[in-house]
Design a protein around this motif. Sequence first.
Motif, PDB file in Angstrom:
ATOM      1  N   ARG A  40       2.551 -16.131   8.899  1.00  0.00           N
ATOM      2  CA  ARG A  40       3.718 -16.763   9.530  1.00  0.00           C
ATOM      3  C   ARG A  40       4.038 -18.094   8.845  1.00  0.00           C
ATOM      4  NH1 ARG A  40       4.941 -20.343  13.544  1.00  0.00           N
ATOM      5  NH2 ARG A  40       6.729 -19.820  14.829  1.00  0.00           N
ATOM      6  N   LYS A  41       3.004 -18.863   8.536  1.00  0.00           N
ATOM      7  CA  LYS A  41       3.186 -20.153   7.865  1.00  0.00           C
ATOM      8  C   LYS A  41       3.825 -19.959   6.490  1.00  0.00           C
ATOM      9  CE  LYS A  41       0.414 -24.026   6.170  1.00  0.00           C
ATOM     10  NZ  LYS A  41      -0.955 -24.527   6.022  1.00  0.00           N
ATOM     11  N   GLN A  42       3.333 -18.981   5.734  1.00  0.00           N
ATOM     12  CA  GLN A  42       3.894 -18.705   4.413  1.00  0.00           C
ATOM     13  C   GLN A  42       5.347 -18.256   4.515  1.00  0.00           C
ATOM     14  OE1 GLN A  42       1.366 -15.952   2.335  1.00  0.00           O
ATOM     15  NE2 GLN A  42      -0.426 -17.258   2.531  1.00  0.00           N
ATOM     16  N   ALA A  43       5.651 -17.442   5.512  1.00  0.00           N
ATOM     17  CA  ALA A  43       7.034 -16.982   5.698  1.00  0.00           C
ATOM     18  C   ALA A  43       7.938 -18.152   6.033  1.00  0.00           C
ATOM     19  CB  ALA A  43       7.093 -15.919   6.797  1.00  0.00           C
ATOM     20  N   LEU A  44       7.465 -19.066   6.867  1.00  0.00           N
ATOM     21  CA  LEU A  44       8.265 -20.232   7.243  1.00  0.00           C
ATOM     22  C   LEU A  44       8.560 -21.102   6.025  1.00  0.00           C
ATOM     23  CD1 LEU A  44       9.608 -21.899   9.451  1.00  0.00           C
ATOM     24  CD2 LEU A  44       7.407 -23.022   9.822  1.00  0.00           C
ATOM     25  N   ILE A  45       7.573 -21.281   5.156  1.00  0.00           N
ATOM     26  CA  ILE A  45       7.781 -22.069   3.931  1.00  0.00           C
ATOM     27  C   ILE A  45       8.888 -21.444   3.089  1.00  0.00           C
ATOM     28  CG2 ILE A  45       6.720 -22.678   1.725  1.00  0.00           C
ATOM     29  CD1 ILE A  45       4.075 -23.062   3.300  1.00  0.00           C
ATOM     30  N   ARG A  46       8.848 -20.113   2.961  1.00  0.00           N
ATOM     31  CA  ARG A  46       9.870 -19.423   2.160  1.00  0.00           C
ATOM     32  C   ARG A  46      11.251 -19.519   2.802  1.00  0.00           C
ATOM     33  NH1 ARG A  46       5.254 -15.900   1.242  1.00  0.00           N
ATOM     34  NH2 ARG A  46       4.756 -15.986  -0.964  1.00  0.00           N
ATOM     35  N   VAL A  47      11.311 -19.401   4.114  1.00  0.00           N
ATOM     36  CA  VAL A  47      12.598 -19.480   4.815  1.00  0.00           C
ATOM     37  C   VAL A  47      13.219 -20.860   4.634  1.00  0.00           C
ATOM     38  CG1 VAL A  47      13.663 -19.527   7.115  1.00  0.00           C
ATOM     39  CG2 VAL A  47      12.148 -17.654   6.482  1.00  0.00           C
ATOM     40  N   VAL A  48      12.415 -21.898   4.767  1.00  0.00           N
ATOM     41  CA  VAL A  48      12.921 -23.264   4.595  1.00  0.00           C
ATOM     42  C   VAL A  48      13.432 -23.461   3.171  1.00  0.00           C
ATOM     43  CG1 VAL A  48      12.228 -25.696   4.521  1.00  0.00           C
ATOM     44  CG2 VAL A  48      11.527 -24.253   6.435  1.00  0.00           C
ATOM     45  N   ALA A  49      12.717 -22.929   2.190  1.00  0.00           N
ATOM     46  CA  ALA A  49      13.152 -23.051   0.792  1.00  0.00           C
ATOM     47  C   ALA A  49      14.475 -22.331   0.571  1.00  0.00           C
ATOM     48  CB  ALA A  49      12.078 -22.494  -0.146  1.00  0.00           C
ATOM     49  N   ILE A  83      29.793 -30.269 -11.025  1.00  0.00           N
ATOM     50  CA  ILE A  83      29.208 -28.921 -11.067  1.00  0.00           C
ATOM     51  C   ILE A  83      27.841 -28.970 -11.734  1.00  0.00           C
ATOM     52  CG2 ILE A  83      29.458 -26.626 -12.077  1.00  0.00           C
ATOM     53  CD1 ILE A  83      32.525 -26.992 -11.644  1.00  0.00           C
ATOM     54  N   ARG A  84      27.734 -29.727 -12.811  1.00  0.00           N
ATOM     55  CA  ARG A  84      26.426 -29.857 -13.478  1.00  0.00           C
ATOM     56  C   ARG A  84      25.394 -30.463 -12.531  1.00  0.00           C
ATOM     57  NH1 ARG A  84      28.642 -31.953 -19.210  1.00  0.00           N
ATOM     58  NH2 ARG A  84      28.973 -29.900 -20.145  1.00  0.00           N
ATOM     59  N   ASN A  85      25.802 -31.475 -11.781  1.00  0.00           N
ATOM     60  CA  ASN A  85      24.876 -32.081 -10.812  1.00  0.00           C
ATOM     61  C   ASN A  85      24.441 -31.058  -9.765  1.00  0.00           C
ATOM     62  OD1 ASN A  85      25.026 -34.554 -12.087  1.00  0.00           O
ATOM     63  ND2 ASN A  85      26.586 -35.368 -10.711  1.00  0.00           N
ATOM     64  N   GLY A  86      25.367 -30.243  -9.308  1.00  0.00           N
ATOM     65  CA  GLY A  86      25.037 -29.208  -8.332  1.00  0.00           C
ATOM     66  C   GLY A  86      24.073 -28.179  -8.891  1.00  0.00           C
ATOM     67  N   VAL A  87      24.310 -27.753 -10.130  1.00  0.00           N
ATOM     68  CA  VAL A  87      23.419 -26.790 -10.776  1.00  0.00           C
ATOM     69  C   VAL A  87      22.030 -27.404 -10.953  1.00  0.00           C
ATOM     70  CG1 VAL A  87      22.978 -25.545 -12.933  1.00  0.00           C
ATOM     71  CG2 VAL A  87      25.260 -25.498 -11.912  1.00  0.00           C
ATOM     72  N   GLU A  88      21.991 -28.664 -11.328  1.00  0.00           N
ATOM     73  CA  GLU A  88      20.706 -29.343 -11.513  1.00  0.00           C
ATOM     74  C   GLU A  88      19.938 -29.414 -10.186  1.00  0.00           C
ATOM     75  OE1 GLU A  88      17.609 -30.795 -13.460  1.00  0.00           O
ATOM     76  OE2 GLU A  88      19.444 -30.094 -14.416  1.00  0.00           O
ATOM     77  N   ARG A  89      20.640 -29.690  -9.091  1.00  0.00           N
ATOM     78  CA  ARG A  89      19.981 -29.712  -7.779  1.00  0.00           C
ATOM     79  C   ARG A  89      19.445 -28.323  -7.424  1.00  0.00           C
ATOM     80  NH1 ARG A  89      24.062 -32.930  -5.520  1.00  0.00           N
ATOM     81  NH2 ARG A  89      24.780 -31.177  -4.277  1.00  0.00           N
ATOM     82  N   LEU A  90      20.191 -27.287  -7.751  1.00  0.00           N
ATOM     83  CA  LEU A  90      19.713 -25.920  -7.505  1.00  0.00           C
ATOM     84  C   LEU A  90      18.435 -25.639  -8.293  1.00  0.00           C
ATOM     85  CD1 LEU A  90      22.931 -23.714  -7.445  1.00  0.00           C
ATOM     86  CD2 LEU A  90      21.280 -24.022  -5.598  1.00  0.00           C
ATOM     87  N   LYS A  91      18.422 -26.059  -9.561  1.00  0.00           N
ATOM     88  CA  LYS A  91      17.229 -25.849 -10.384  1.00  0.00           C
ATOM     89  C   LYS A  91      16.031 -26.600  -9.807  1.00  0.00           C
ATOM     90  CE  LYS A  91      19.528 -25.114 -14.848  1.00  0.00           C
ATOM     91  NZ  LYS A  91      19.762 -25.707 -16.179  1.00  0.00           N
ATOM     92  N   GLY A  93      15.579 -27.555  -6.716  1.00  0.00           N
ATOM     93  CA  GLY A  93      15.191 -26.914  -5.463  1.00  0.00           C
ATOM     94  C   GLY A  93      14.390 -25.653  -5.710  1.00  0.00           C
ATOM     95  N   ARG A  94      14.796 -24.867  -6.694  1.00  0.00           N
ATOM     96  CA  ARG A  94      14.068 -23.645  -7.026  1.00  0.00           C
ATOM     97  C   ARG A  94      12.667 -23.978  -7.532  1.00  0.00           C
ATOM     98  NH1 ARG A  94      16.827 -20.317 -11.478  1.00  0.00           N
ATOM     99  NH2 ARG A  94      15.810 -21.870 -12.737  1.00  0.00           N
ATOM    100  N   MET A  95      12.560 -25.007  -8.381  1.00  0.00           N
ATOM    101  CA  MET A  95      11.250 -25.402  -8.901  1.00  0.00           C
ATOM    102  C   MET A  95      10.350 -25.920  -7.783  1.00  0.00           C
ATOM    103  SD  MET A  95      12.415 -27.122 -12.527  1.00  0.00           S
ATOM    104  CE  MET A  95      10.862 -27.930 -12.765  1.00  0.00           C
ATOM    105  N   LYS A  96      10.926 -26.692  -6.868  1.00  0.00           N
ATOM    106  CA  LYS A  96      10.145 -27.219  -5.748  1.00  0.00           C
ATOM    107  C   LYS A  96       9.654 -26.077  -4.860  1.00  0.00           C
ATOM    108  CE  LYS A  96      10.431 -30.350  -1.825  1.00  0.00           C
ATOM    109  NZ  LYS A  96      11.314 -31.219  -1.026  1.00  0.00           N
ATOM    110  N   ALA A  97      10.532 -25.132  -4.563  1.00  0.00           N
ATOM    111  CA  ALA A  97      10.154 -23.990  -3.732  1.00  0.00           C
ATOM    112  C   ALA A  97       9.067 -23.164  -4.407  1.00  0.00           C
ATOM    113  CB  ALA A  97      11.376 -23.121  -3.433  1.00  0.00           C
ATOM    114  N   LYS A  98       9.191 -22.986  -5.710  1.00  0.00           N
ATOM    115  CA  LYS A  98       8.186 -22.216  -6.455  1.00  0.00           C
ATOM    116  C   LYS A  98       6.844 -22.944  -6.441  1.00  0.00           C
ATOM    117  CE  LYS A  98       7.480 -19.789 -10.791  1.00  0.00           C
ATOM    118  NZ  LYS A  98       8.020 -19.451 -12.085  1.00  0.00           N
ATOM    119  N   GLY A  99       6.883 -24.261  -6.570  1.00  0.00           N
ATOM    120  CA  GLY A  99       5.651 -25.046  -6.525  1.00  0.00           C
ATOM    121  C   GLY A  99       4.956 -24.946  -5.177  1.00  0.00           C
TER     122      GLY A  99
END
Length: 108
Positions: A40-49, A83-91, A93-99
Amino acid sequence: MALAKEELLGELWTKLGGNKKALRKFNQHLSLLRDLGEYRKQALIRVVAVQSMSEDMEDLRERVAAPELVESRVPVEVHIKGIRNGVERLKQGRMKAKGVEEATIRVY
């Protein structure tokens, strides 16, 4: 006296292996229940990401649609930068979620 006899015979039967299949199934269920909280904890982490990335994607969508809304009064370079700033934030966020996900997996 009869109850004590039944309990004693039950214990003896279990020690002799008569309840082996039932005990194995019980232990598997117990193990699953113990792990359920962690799942459940792992699922919650993924949902928040995913929610965070969804918010960033919505922001990016708004930035892309902005030139049409303001009828091109803002220079194209400004929109591209946004748009570049938005894409950078997405990247990021993805790296943080993966970490976070990798850290969770390493713990277990």
